[in-house]
Motif scaffolding. Structure first.
Motif, PDB file in Angstrom:
ATOM      1  N   SER A 198       0.827  -1.210   0.000  1.00 19.50           N
ATOM      2  CA  SER A 198       0.000   0.000   0.000  1.00 19.50           C
ATOM      3  C   SER A 198       0.861   1.259   0.000  1.00 19.50           C
ATOM      4  CB  SER A 198      -0.917  -0.014   1.233  1.00 19.50           C
ATOM      5  OG  SER A 198      -1.694   1.159   1.295  1.00 19.50           O
TER       6      SER A 198
ATOM      7  N   LEU B 166       2.326   1.888  -3.430  1.00 21.37           N
ATOM      8  CA  LEU B 166       1.297   2.385  -4.346  1.00 21.37           C
ATOM      9  C   LEU B 166       0.987   3.852  -4.054  1.00 21.37           C
ATOM     10  CD1 LEU B 166      -0.560   1.618  -6.657  1.00 21.37           C
ATOM     11  CD2 LEU B 166      -2.250   0.867  -4.983  1.00 21.37           C
TER      12      LEU B 166
ATOM     13  N   ARG C 279       3.288   6.098  -5.604  1.00 20.11           N
ATOM     14  CA  ARG C 279       3.235   5.979  -7.059  1.00 20.11           C
ATOM     15  C   ARG C 279       4.347   5.109  -7.630  1.00 20.11           C
ATOM     16  NH1 ARG C 279       1.298  12.001  -9.169  1.00 20.11           N
ATOM     17  NH2 ARG C 279      -0.543  12.135  -7.809  1.00 20.11           N
TER      18      ARG C 279
ATOM     19  N   VAL D 239       4.322   2.039  -8.766  1.00 22.81           N
ATOM     20  CA  VAL D 239       3.377   0.978  -9.128  1.00 22.81           C
ATOM     21  C   VAL D 239       4.106  -0.318  -9.482  1.00 22.81           C
ATOM     22  CG1 VAL D 239       1.516   0.333 -10.687  1.00 22.81           C
ATOM     23  CG2 VAL D 239       1.736   2.710  -9.938  1.00 22.81           C
TER      24      VAL D 239
ATOM     25  N   ALA E 280       5.313  -1.929  -6.377  1.00 23.18           N
ATOM     26  CA  ALA E 280       4.171  -2.464  -5.627  1.00 23.18           C
ATOM     27  C   ALA E 280       3.717  -3.795  -6.222  1.00 23.18           C
ATOM     28  CB  ALA E 280       3.024  -1.459  -5.624  1.00 23.18           C
TER      29      ALA E 280
ATOM     30  N   TRP F 233      -4.950  -7.879  -3.526  1.00 20.41           N
ATOM     31  CA  TRP F 233      -4.008  -6.813  -3.873  1.00 20.41           C
ATOM     32  C   TRP F 233      -3.265  -7.124  -5.172  1.00 20.41           C
ATOM     33  CZ3 TRP F 233      -2.608  -2.004  -2.299  1.00 20.41           C
ATOM     34  CH2 TRP F 233      -3.229  -1.514  -1.137  1.00 20.41           C
TER      35      TRP F 233
ATOM     36  N   LEU G  74      -3.434  -4.977  -8.833  1.00 20.22           N
ATOM     37  CA  LEU G  74      -2.227  -4.458  -9.485  1.00 20.22           C
ATOM     38  C   LEU G  74      -1.981  -5.141 -10.828  1.00 20.22           C
ATOM     39  CD1 LEU G  74      -0.057  -4.094  -6.285  1.00 20.22           C
ATOM     40  CD2 LEU G  74      -0.830  -2.240  -7.770  1.00 20.22           C
TER      41      LEU G  74
ATOM     42  N   ARG H  44      -4.176  -3.311 -13.152  1.00 21.57           N
ATOM     43  CA  ARG H  44      -3.549  -2.018 -13.464  1.00 21.57           C
ATOM     44  C   ARG H  44      -2.421  -2.195 -14.482  1.00 21.57           C
ATOM     45  NH1 ARG H  44      -2.024   3.132 -11.054  1.00 21.57           N
ATOM     46  NH2 ARG H  44      -0.633   3.995 -12.622  1.00 21.57           N
TER      47      ARG H  44
ATOM     48  N   GLN I 214      -7.635   3.280  -5.158  1.00 19.29           N
ATOM     49  CA  GLN I 214      -6.261   3.541  -4.728  1.00 19.29           C
ATOM     50  C   GLN I 214      -5.274   3.273  -5.856  1.00 19.29           C
ATOM     51  OE1 GLN I 214      -5.355   1.695  -0.974  1.00 19.29           O
ATOM     52  NE2 GLN I 214      -3.174   2.158  -1.095  1.00 19.29           N
ATOM     53  N   ALA I 215      -5.594   2.292  -6.709  1.00 19.32           N
ATOM     54  CA  ALA I 215      -4.706   1.949  -7.817  1.00 19.32           C
ATOM     55  C   ALA I 215      -4.945   2.818  -9.047  1.00 19.32           C
ATOM     56  CB  ALA I 215      -4.887   0.478  -8.187  1.00 19.32           C
TER      57      ALA I 215
END
Length: 308
Positions: free
Chosen positions: A155, A158, A161, A163, A166, A186, A190, A193, A227-228
């Motif tokens: 978290s 992320l 930033r 990514v 993460a 989680w 991701l 994403r 959040q993502a």
């Protein structure tokens, strides 16, 4: 003789609305502190008294929805921490300073009721059960907690930033804990994403099977998607929740977060208000407090209109 002119900010601070906001600021500064000293507890109770008095005085003469929502949050803090507040005030001998405080009397009543409930529970438990409970309380000391995936670090990356980092950590944690639903969720968010929806759906299916309920899964996934940086996917989860007869409050709370992330403050306000209303009707007090707090934060951030 030259008359002194006050700035608009100074003039606003002298109005009942200005004094109400100042009292809310004072009470909130103390309410969020981890440890409350006697002086802070007295100041908090006095500020709560002032807030209630000013809300009654302003009445329907102004739109004070943000201030009312902030006041509701503070009342909830008073109810939740009444025992601690009473204890710190009485130990310092400051209860004499609060003999005329309605908030102090409310705290005393709440604390007394809580003590009575605890006494009744202990009387029902009995000596044998109390020994069992004491042994269970020692178990975490005797037997260390089982290892768990490092969700906090994922978290944090992320939020910063980072990514790609993460995602790498989420994959590593999932390899370590392949049966953990939170690690699966989680990683799924991701992976989505990163552009791999097929892997994401497989991970979501696992997390959904292991979730406490379908509502809990959709609500948690929606918040992680926001959040993502995937508000469209989160909005789909919000729509699914809203369509259910038992999850409208969760759905509108999630929808408000989606709209807030997009910068649609008016839409977020409407969604959070709907969430608060539905939570109250469904007897979900914690969800109602969250919705009202989010609503109050957005309304408070709107430009100040001194003339209202």
């Amino acid at each position: 003789m030259k008359r002194e002119r006050r700035s608009p900010i100074e003039a606003a601070a002298q109005t009942p609305l200005g004094r109400l906001r100042a009292a809310l600021d004072d009470a909130e500064r103390v309410a969020v502190s981890a440890r409350m000293a006697a002086d802070d507890a007295v100041a908090f109770l006095r500020a709560c008294d002032t807030i209630d008095m000013l809300i009654d005085a302003i009445g329907a003469g102004a739109d004070i929805r943000p201030e009312t929502n902030r006041a509701d949050f503070l009342r909830e803090r008073l109810r939740a921490n009444a025992g601690a507040i009473v204890g710190v005030v009485q130990r310092a001998g400051r209860d004499r300073d609060l003999h005329d405080s309605p908030s102090w009397k409310q705290a005393l009543t709440i604390a007394a009721d809580a003590r009575a409930r605890r006494f009744r529970r202990m009387a029902l438990i009995g000596a044998g059960a109390a020994v069992v409970i004491a042994l269970l309380a020692l178990l975490p000391v005797i037997v260390p907690a089982e290892p768990a995936p490092d969700i906090a670090s994922i978290s944090r990356l992320l939020a910063d930033r980072e990514v790609a980092a993460a995602l790498d950590l989420a994959r590593a944690e999932y390899e370590r804990f392949p049966d953990d639903p939170e690690a699966a969720l989680w990683r799924g968010v991701l992976e989505l994403r990163a552009g791999d929806p097929q892997v994401a759906e497989e991970l979501f299916a696992q997390a959904r099977r292991q979730a406490a309920s379908d509502v809990a899964f959709l609500f948690e996934r929606g918040n992680l998607l926001i959040q993502a940086g995937l508000p469209d996917a989160a909005e789909a989860d919000a729509a699914t929740l809203i369509a259910r007869s038992d999850a409208g409050a969760e759905g509108y709370l999630l929808l408000g977060s989606v709209r807030e992330a997009r910068g649609d403050r008016e839409g977020a306000i409407a969604a959070f208000q709907q969430a608060a209303d539905l939570a109250a009707a469904a007897n979900k007090p914690q969800l109602e407090v969250i919705a009202k707090t989010r609503l109050g934060m957005i309304l408070q951030s709107l430009p100040l209109n001194v003339e209202r």
